[in-house]
Design an enzyme around this catalytic site. Structure first.
Site, PDB file in Angstrom:
ATOM      1  CB  THR A 116      51.229  13.567  18.508  1.00  0.00           C
ATOM      2  OG1 THR A 116      50.354  14.289  17.618  1.00  0.00           O
ATOM      3  CG2 THR A 116      52.596  14.230  18.445  1.00  0.00           C
ATOM      4  CE1 TYR A 140      51.364  17.635  21.920  1.00  0.00           C
ATOM      5  CE2 TYR A 140      50.648  17.360  19.640  1.00  0.00           C
ATOM      6  CZ  TYR A 140      50.705  16.912  20.939  1.00  0.00           C
ATOM      7  OH  TYR A 140      50.111  15.723  21.275  1.00  0.00           O
TER       8      TYR A 140
HETATM    9  N1  UFG Z   1      38.405  22.424  12.517  1.00  0.00           N
HETATM   10  C1  UFG Z   1      37.477  23.331  12.043  1.00  0.00           C
HETATM   11  N2  UFG Z   1      36.849  24.136  12.938  1.00  0.00           N
HETATM   12  C2  UFG Z   1      37.107  24.089  14.293  1.00  0.00           C
HETATM   13  C3  UFG Z   1      38.058  23.155  14.755  1.00  0.00           C
HETATM   14  C4  UFG Z   1      38.685  22.336  13.831  1.00  0.00           C
HETATM   15  O1  UFG Z   1      37.216  23.419  10.844  1.00  0.00           O
HETATM   16  O2  UFG Z   1      36.516  24.892  15.057  1.00  0.00           O
HETATM   17  C5  UFG Z   1      39.068  21.523  11.546  1.00  0.00           C
HETATM   18  C6  UFG Z   1      40.573  21.710  11.544  1.00  0.00           C
HETATM   19  O3  UFG Z   1      40.936  22.727  10.642  1.00  0.00           O
HETATM   20  C7  UFG Z   1      41.049  20.326  11.145  1.00  0.00           C
HETATM   21  C8  UFG Z   1      39.982  19.375  11.714  1.00  0.00           C
HETATM   22  O4  UFG Z   1      38.846  20.198  11.961  1.00  0.00           O
HETATM   23  O5  UFG Z   1      41.023  20.216   9.749  1.00  0.00           O
HETATM   24  C9  UFG Z   1      40.403  18.711  13.008  1.00  0.00           C
HETATM   25  O6  UFG Z   1      40.847  19.714  13.917  1.00  0.00           O
HETATM   26  P1  UFG Z   1      41.106  19.435  15.464  1.00  0.00           P
HETATM   27  O7  UFG Z   1      41.512  20.754  16.073  1.00  0.00           O
HETATM   28  O8  UFG Z   1      39.961  18.720  16.076  1.00  0.00           O
HETATM   29  O9  UFG Z   1      42.343  18.418  15.440  1.00  0.00           O
HETATM   30  P2  UFG Z   1      43.771  18.568  14.747  1.00  0.00           P
HETATM   31  O10 UFG Z   1      43.758  17.650  13.567  1.00  0.00           O
HETATM   32  O11 UFG Z   1      44.152  19.975  14.518  1.00  0.00           O
HETATM   33  O12 UFG Z   1      44.737  18.085  15.919  1.00  0.00           O
HETATM   34  C10 UFG Z   1      44.875  16.760  16.295  1.00  0.00           C
HETATM   35  C11 UFG Z   1      45.222  16.672  17.772  1.00  0.00           C
HETATM   36  C12 UFG Z   1      46.568  17.297  18.028  1.00  0.00           C
HETATM   37  C13 UFG Z   1      47.584  16.682  17.123  1.00  0.00           C
HETATM   38  C14 UFG Z   1      47.163  16.785  15.698  1.00  0.00           C
HETATM   39  C15 UFG Z   1      48.118  16.054  14.806  1.00  0.00           C
HETATM   40  O13 UFG Z   1      44.259  17.331  18.531  1.00  0.00           O
HETATM   41  O14 UFG Z   1      46.944  17.086  19.368  1.00  0.00           O
HETATM   42  O15 UFG Z   1      45.888  16.186  15.523  1.00  0.00           O
HETATM   43  O16 UFG Z   1      48.251  16.762  13.637  1.00  0.00           O
HETATM   44  F1  UFG Z   1      48.769  17.327  17.258  1.00  0.00           F
END
Ligand code: UFG
Length: 324
Positions: A116, A140
């Site tokens: 990841t 994680y």
């Molecule tokens: N976001 C929102 N609203 C939401 C959900 C997400 O604004 O309801 C934003 C988050 O703040 C982030 C972006 O959208 O800026 C992407 O968020 P996600 O939750 O879709 O994905 P992440 O980047 O947090 O997480 C992903 C993978 C994880 C991994 C991570 C690595 O899902 O498993 O990237 O940093 F660990």
């Protein structure tokens, strides 16, 4: 090859199994269905079992004698890992210990794992190469880094051959509509956008508009799950041909801000996305973009589906499956 796929009933695992079968490999799915779905474990033979169940796992390995293992079975939510780190170390690190012991006992020498971008933490410079020092900021990411370290140590001690595929943001769904994302609870941006469009939630909460990025929202590198699937096959084939073990980033090299993702979703759905600004979500780095050239040049991997419009189209079709 005959390939044992742990976690093959999950989002990325099911796409990989479909892809492997389509490329002439035999697949055995090993999954406890804790977060996966029996319906998604339809590519290959299914073995119901827990990664922490040494005896069962070893029995499975002995019966099937795989040429290699692809290891998806893990907990994967950053927020949950902050609340319950023990579960992450038990499942992800402990599960990998069981798996490596079973592989060693049965003489299985090749493994590809789900890594990841979370191993990088909050790096200063974009794009991120594999040489950027790992510095996870949540359990994680740390659990996945420990998994990589265990692979290195088993390689030195027992001649294991390994690849860790460090995914950036997995997104999209099978272009044939046969599998896709089904998390419960769903926390990821794109499915939550669709939930807002469909009225399942009142509005998307956009976490943070004051980041040091051009439009103030977080930037991520979204990679289509079908492109992740092909990388697993290529990585295992690469190891079989004697390729050197190590980590590989899987991303496109192009970042999209949350606002850009919202715009693409509006194009795909043909409707406005109800959203409201919300405070930053704890632990979100402002920007994560891969430098993916190592996977391209060494594995021969080319993402074919990762344009934002194709990601949105396939994800929206999957979200609406079965609805008239
Ligand atoms: N976001 C929102 N609203 C939401 C959900 C997400 O604004 O309801 C934003 C988050 O703040 C982030 C972006 O959208 O800026 C992407 O968020 P996600 O939750 O879709 O994905 P992440 O980047 O947090 O997480 C992903 C993978 C994880 C991994 C991570 C690595 O899902 O498993 O990237 O940093 F660990």
């Amino acid at each position: 090859m005959k390939i044992l796929v742990t976690g093959g009933a999950g989002y990325i695992g099911s796409h990989a199994c479909k892809h492997l079968l389509g490329h002439g490999h035999d697949v055995v799915v090993y999954d406890n269905l804790s977060t996966g779905f029996r319906d998604l474990a339809r590519w290959g033979e299914f073995e119901h079992g827990d990664i922490l169940d040494d005896a069962r796992l070893r029995g499975c390995m002995r019966r099937h004698r795989p040429d290699g293992v692809i290891h998806f079975a893990a907990l994967s939510q950053v927020g949950e890992s902050m609340r319950d780190p023990g579960a992450y170390y038990r499942n992800n690190v402990g599960g990998t210990i069981c798996l490596l012991d079973a592989m060693r006992a049965e003489g299985v020498k090749r493994i590809v794992i789900s890594g990841t971008a979370a191993v990088y933490g909050r790096p200063e410079h974009m794009p991120i190469t594999e040489d950027v020092p790992a510095a996870p900021i949540n359990p994680y990411g740390m659990s996945k880094l420990f998994m990589e370290q265990m692979l290195r140590d088993h390689a030195a001690a027992h001649g294991l051959h390994w690849v860790s595929l460090r995914y950036f943001n997995a997104a999209g769904a099978d272009p044939d509509g046969e599998t896709g994302e089904m998390h419960d609870p769903e926390t990821h941006l794109i499915p939550r956008i669709f939930m807002a469009v469909a009225g399942d939630i009142p509005a998307l909460e956009l976490f943070g508009g004051d980041y040091p990025t051009p439009d103030g929202t977080c930037i991520r590198d979204y990679i289509h799950v079908a492109d992740l699937a092909s990388a697993h096959r290529l990585a295992l084939e690469y190891l079989t041909e004697g390729g050197e073990s190590g980590p590989f980033n899987l991303g496109t090299g192009k970042g999209s801000s949350v606002r850009e993702v919202l715009d693409a979703a509006e194009r795909a759905c043909g409707r406005p996305v109800p959203f409201r600004m919300a405070p930053r979500r704890a632990g979100d780095p402002p920007e994560l973009v891969a430098e993916p050239s190592r996977a391209r040049s060494v594995l021969g991997w080319t993402p074919l589906h990762s344009g934002m419009d194709e990601i949105m189209r396939t994800a929206w079709a999957w979200f609406n499956r079965g609805k008239s």
